[in-house]
Write an enzyme that holds these catalytic residues in place. Sequence first.
Site, short mmCIF file in Angstrom:
data_model
loop_
_atom_site.label_atom_id
_atom_site.label_comp_id
_atom_site.label_asym_id
_atom_site.label_seq_id
_atom_site.Cartn_x
_atom_site.Cartn_y
_atom_site.Cartn_z
N ASP A 161 -7.94 -5.26 -0.30
CA ASP A 161 -8.40 -6.16 -1.38
C ASP A 161 -8.05 -7.61 -1.16
O ASP A 161 -8.45 -8.47 -1.95
CB ASP A 161 -7.79 -5.68 -2.71
N HIS A 177 0.86 -1.19 0.00
CA HIS A 177 0.00 0.00 0.00
C HIS A 177 0.89 1.24 0.00
O HIS A 177 1.95 1.26 0.62
CB HIS A 177 -0.90 0.02 1.25
C1 SDX Z 1 -6.14 -0.03 -3.14
O1 SDX Z 1 -4.29 4.48 -2.28
C2 SDX Z 1 -5.24 3.88 -1.67
O2 SDX Z 1 -5.64 4.23 -0.55
C3 SDX Z 1 -5.82 2.68 -2.40
C4 SDX Z 1 -6.86 1.88 -1.65
C5 SDX Z 1 -8.15 2.67 -1.41
O3 SDX Z 1 -8.89 2.32 -0.48
O4 SDX Z 1 -8.44 3.57 -2.26
O5 SDX Z 1 -6.34 1.46 -0.41
C6 SDX Z 1 -7.27 0.64 -2.44
O6 SDX Z 1 -5.88 0.28 -4.28
C7 SDX Z 1 -5.29 -1.02 -2.39
C8 SDX Z 1 -4.07 -1.55 -3.23
C9 SDX Z 1 -4.56 -2.64 -4.15
N1 SDX Z 1 -3.47 -3.03 -5.10
C10 SDX Z 1 -2.82 -4.21 -4.99
O7 SDX Z 1 -3.01 -5.03 -4.11
C11 SDX Z 1 -1.83 -4.48 -6.12
C12 SDX Z 1 -0.50 -4.99 -5.54
N2 SDX Z 1 0.13 -3.91 -4.83
C13 SDX Z 1 1.15 -3.11 -5.49
O8 SDX Z 1 1.00 -2.99 -6.85
C14 SDX Z 1 1.59 -1.87 -4.72
O9 SDX Z 1 1.85 -2.29 -3.45
C15 SDX Z 1 0.66 -0.67 -4.67
C16 SDX Z 1 0.17 -0.27 -6.01
C17 SDX Z 1 -0.52 -0.95 -3.77
C18 SDX Z 1 1.46 0.49 -4.06
O10 SDX Z 1 2.42 0.84 -4.98
P1 SDX Z 1 3.61 1.89 -4.64
O11 SDX Z 1 3.32 2.64 -3.39
O12 SDX Z 1 3.86 2.65 -5.89
O13 SDX Z 1 4.82 0.95 -4.26
P2 SDX Z 1 5.87 0.37 -5.31
O14 SDX Z 1 5.15 -0.28 -6.46
O15 SDX Z 1 6.88 1.43 -5.60
O16 SDX Z 1 6.55 -0.82 -4.45
C19 SDX Z 1 7.59 -0.55 -3.51
C20 SDX Z 1 8.45 -1.82 -3.51
C21 SDX Z 1 8.91 -2.22 -4.91
O17 SDX Z 1 10.09 -3.00 -4.74
P3 SDX Z 1 11.54 -2.23 -4.94
O18 SDX Z 1 11.48 -1.55 -6.30
O19 SDX Z 1 11.64 -1.25 -3.77
O20 SDX Z 1 12.55 -3.34 -4.86
O21 SDX Z 1 7.66 -2.93 -3.02
C22 SDX Z 1 7.51 -3.87 -4.07
C23 SDX Z 1 7.83 -3.16 -5.37
O22 SDX Z 1 8.31 -4.10 -6.33
N3 SDX Z 1 6.09 -4.29 -4.05
C24 SDX Z 1 5.64 -5.53 -4.24
C25 SDX Z 1 4.25 -5.46 -4.07
N4 SDX Z 1 3.88 -4.20 -3.80
C26 SDX Z 1 5.02 -3.47 -3.79
N5 SDX Z 1 6.30 -6.67 -4.52
C27 SDX Z 1 5.52 -7.78 -4.65
N6 SDX Z 1 4.17 -7.80 -4.50
C28 SDX Z 1 3.51 -6.66 -4.22
N7 SDX Z 1 2.17 -6.66 -4.08
#
Ligand code: SDX
Length: 392
Positions: free
Chosen positions: A328, A271
């Site tokens: 989710d 998140h």
């Molecule tokens: C919602 O914003 C809100 O409040 C949203 C929400 C709402 O109520 O409106 O809460 C609802 O959208 C919840 C999120 C649902 N999405 C997912 O579950 C999809 C999987 N999650 C990711 O795609 C990610 O965690 C996000 C999109 C939720 C957040 O993305 P960020 O903040 O841009 O973080 P990032 O992608 O830059 O990740 C940081 C690091 C990265 O690794 P490094 O580059 O530092 O090595 O964490 C890793 C990412 O690769 N990472 C994950 C991961 N999520 C982040 N690695 C594996 N699996 C994951 N799910």
Amino acid sequence: TGGLTTIDPGFKNTGSCESAITFLNGEEGILRYRGYAIEDLAEKASFLEVIYLLIFGELPTEEQLTKFHNDIKEENHVDEDVKKILNGFPKSAHPMGVLASLTSALTAFNPDAVNVDSEEDMYNAIVKLLGKFPVLVAWTMRTKKSKPLDYGDDSLNYVENLHKMMFSKPNSEYKVDSTIIEALDKLLILHADHEQNCSTSTVRIVGSSHAGLFASISAGISALWGPLHGGANQAVIEMLEGIKADGGDTKKYMAKAKDKEDPFRLMGFGHRVYKNFDPRAKIIKKAADDVLEQLGIEDEVLAIAKGLEKEALEDEYFVKRKLYPNVDFYSGIIYRALGIPVEMFTVMFAMGRVPGWIAQWREMRLRKEPIGRPRQVYIGETHRPFKAMSER
Ligand code: SDX
């Protein structure tokens, strides 16, 4: 470059507005709507009370709630021509695309929801949307399943009426286990607002052009559809089913999630704001156990989900990046137990989020915020002379 030297991709360090609606503390996993803790609201309030609270800032008195519900009931029908639009979509159309189109099309039937300047105009547009949106949700699902449409029943409460329009059986009296309505009510409350997330920011920026409430909400629906946002609840179940079909080997998928070469992400994890447990995930996880037990349902993917969560909480990659289950991760398991088809999961997220989108749109309009128009740092070609075709 307009004097700009830095940009902030994904607005990770940008505040877009001041707001009095929802408070998040990502470090401590705190979520409050208008100062009330989500744990209290999920336990003690109805979704309709939370809708009123988010939009108008106070929990309603009995009289205010009754008037609000009556005003919504006055609007809980849609123009019969909407059926022609619904039947015009191929059965393969995703319900989020259908819903975004229908919501925007409502403006065509209700042009007065565009230039809403007075609080009274806004109130009228708001109760129109709150009356019609559940009908669009239910009719979208039933049309896709080729089922006859249900017009609802004004004697039911807001969530029961939604459930009846979605699940009533033709030629038999509508009955539902109170467990199902309580679970649906709680899920909708937990999804109701979340400050300046992707789809809410979309609603605010579209609304800032004065495009009107329905068009702004329609834009929010499209933003929510993405698998990185609200579309994750559908992606989680598809992921869990995939892991189950592949023998339930969660370790293999944890490794894939950490492999930078592999596009696989553990959907439902991570998140932007919560660097601790998402408080909503905690409540939904417990509700999933309760609902499945009360309905006597065994869902194998729940065990897989819990296995993944356990492994992730002990895994250095996830712990270092503070990746926890988000809203989710478990919600789809409850939706499935309630008989909601997986392609409707993100629609249910939208149904829950509509009050938050409305509240944020209204706040932005009442504060007379300027049209959203950020700048950029230009990195393209410098000025160059035109090239004739023969010279290219
Ligand atoms: C919602 O914003 C809100 O409040 C949203 C929400 C709402 O109520 O409106 O809460 C609802 O959208 C919840 C999120 C649902 N999405 C997912 O579950 C999809 C999987 N999650 C990711 O795609 C990610 O965690 C996000 C999109 C939720 C957040 O993305 P960020 O903040 O841009 O973080 P990032 O992608 O830059 O990740 C940081 C690091 C990265 O690794 P490094 O580059 O530092 O090595 O964490 C890793 C990412 O690769 N990472 C994950 C991961 N999520 C982040 N690695 C594996 N699996 C994951 N799910």
